[in-house]
Design an enzyme around this catalytic site. Structure first.
Site, short mmCIF file in Angstrom:
data_model
loop_
_atom_site.label_atom_id
_atom_site.label_comp_id
_atom_site.label_asym_id
_atom_site.label_seq_id
_atom_site.Cartn_x
_atom_site.Cartn_y
_atom_site.Cartn_z
N LYS A 88 0.78 -1.26 0.07
CA LYS A 88 0.05 -0.08 -0.04
C LYS A 88 0.94 1.25 -0.19
O LYS A 88 0.48 2.36 -0.62
CB LYS A 88 -0.78 -0.07 1.27
N ASP A 124 -10.22 2.65 2.06
CA ASP A 124 -10.47 2.45 3.18
C ASP A 124 -11.14 3.23 4.13
O ASP A 124 -11.90 2.66 5.23
CB ASP A 124 -9.06 1.69 3.70
#
Length: 288
Positions: A88, A124
């Site tokens: 990420k 997210d």
């Protein structure tokens, strides 16, 4: 399997005309629910979509492996891909543009290929916010304590900022991570905490943004004796849905929120970006 696409680190070939190709790049992701969530929602909307797993387990996790896979799926005509652990942060250097939220959070979990090149997003954070409002509607967020300042913690912290939290206290065993996260959050509502018991004593709610409680990481991230009935408790873990922390909190009357909605709603937002069609959140949550 869609014809012309291969899995797990091999080069992706040409996309089938009329089919939206998406996928997930990460390590040890064979148990991911993402393919089912995306393909089931697409089928419900009459969209031809295939979601592929590109599991780099066994590789050395170097940026070169990620670069090669990202290049391959882009050449193959993928609409985009999700990114998960441990890439990420690494993927950010390989993109042409970042959304404001991804830049502030310091992590990308969704890459869209389009006219602007490779654009990185973080879904997210919005996923946690949607789940929070669904499970803990009306909960006080005057003063919130969050445990964990990693990738998930950065996303949940940004979500609380966007939801209007007035004071966010971040605690992490690696103090430098908490310091770094606080420095990247907008405004002045966040600060680093050191004494968990003292911070919880006057908090409205608690967020667990660590993996403690998930399968393979049993237990609770805090001494559950510190919980109070008037404290809400939210967890990012979704396997299992009821962690030891949530079970203890529910037993004394706390309002709780499991991590399942975060998983669903981050996927729903990614679906929106990949397809240009809005995912039915309630349908996806019901099918999770």
């Amino acid at each position: 399997m869609v014809e012309g696409v291969v899995t797990s680190g091999d080069k992706a070939r040409r996309a089938v005309p009329g089919t939206v190709l998406t996928g997930l790049i990460g390590v040890d992701i064979q148990s991911s629910r993402s393919p089912e969530m995306h393909m089931r929602e697409a089928a419900a909307q009459g969209i031809a979509l295939h979601y592929e797993l590109f599991d780099l387990a066994g590789e050395d996790h170097a940026t070169a492996d990620l670069t090669a896979t990202l290049d391959a799926v882009q050449r193959a005509g993928f609409a985009g891909v999700n990114i998960t652990h441990p890439f990420k942060q690494q993927v950010m250097a390989l993109l042409d543009r970042l959304s404001d939220e991804a830049r502030a959070i310091g992590a990308v979990n969704t890459v869209v290929f389009g006219a602007e090149g490779r654009v990185g997003y973080n879904t997210d954070s919005s996923g946690f916010a949607e789940g929070f409002e669904r499970q803990l509607a009306g909960a006080a967020i005057d003063r919130v304590v969050q445990i964990g300042a990693g990738g998930a913690g950065a996303a949940t912290a940004m979500a609380m900022v966007n939801l209007g939290c007035r004071e966010l206290v971040i605690i992490d065993p690696q103090g430098d991570r908490a310091d770094d996260l606080v420095s990247r959050l907008p405004g002045t509502i966040a600060r680093v905490g050191r004494d968990l018991a003292a911070e919880l004593a006057s908090a409205s709610g608690l967020i667990n943004a660590t993996p403690i409680g998930m399968e393979g990481y049993p237990g609770a991230p805090i001494d559950t004796a510190l919980l109070r009935p008037d404290l809400w408790v939210a967890d990012v873990v979704y396997f299992p849905l009821e962690t030891e922390l949530l079970r203890a909190a529910r037993a004394i009357g706390c309002r709780t929120a499991h991590g399942g909605d975060m998983a669903v709603f981050q996927a729903a937002r990614a679906f929106d970006l990949f397809t240009g069609h809005r995912a039915d959140r309630e349908r996806m949550a019901a099918n999770f």
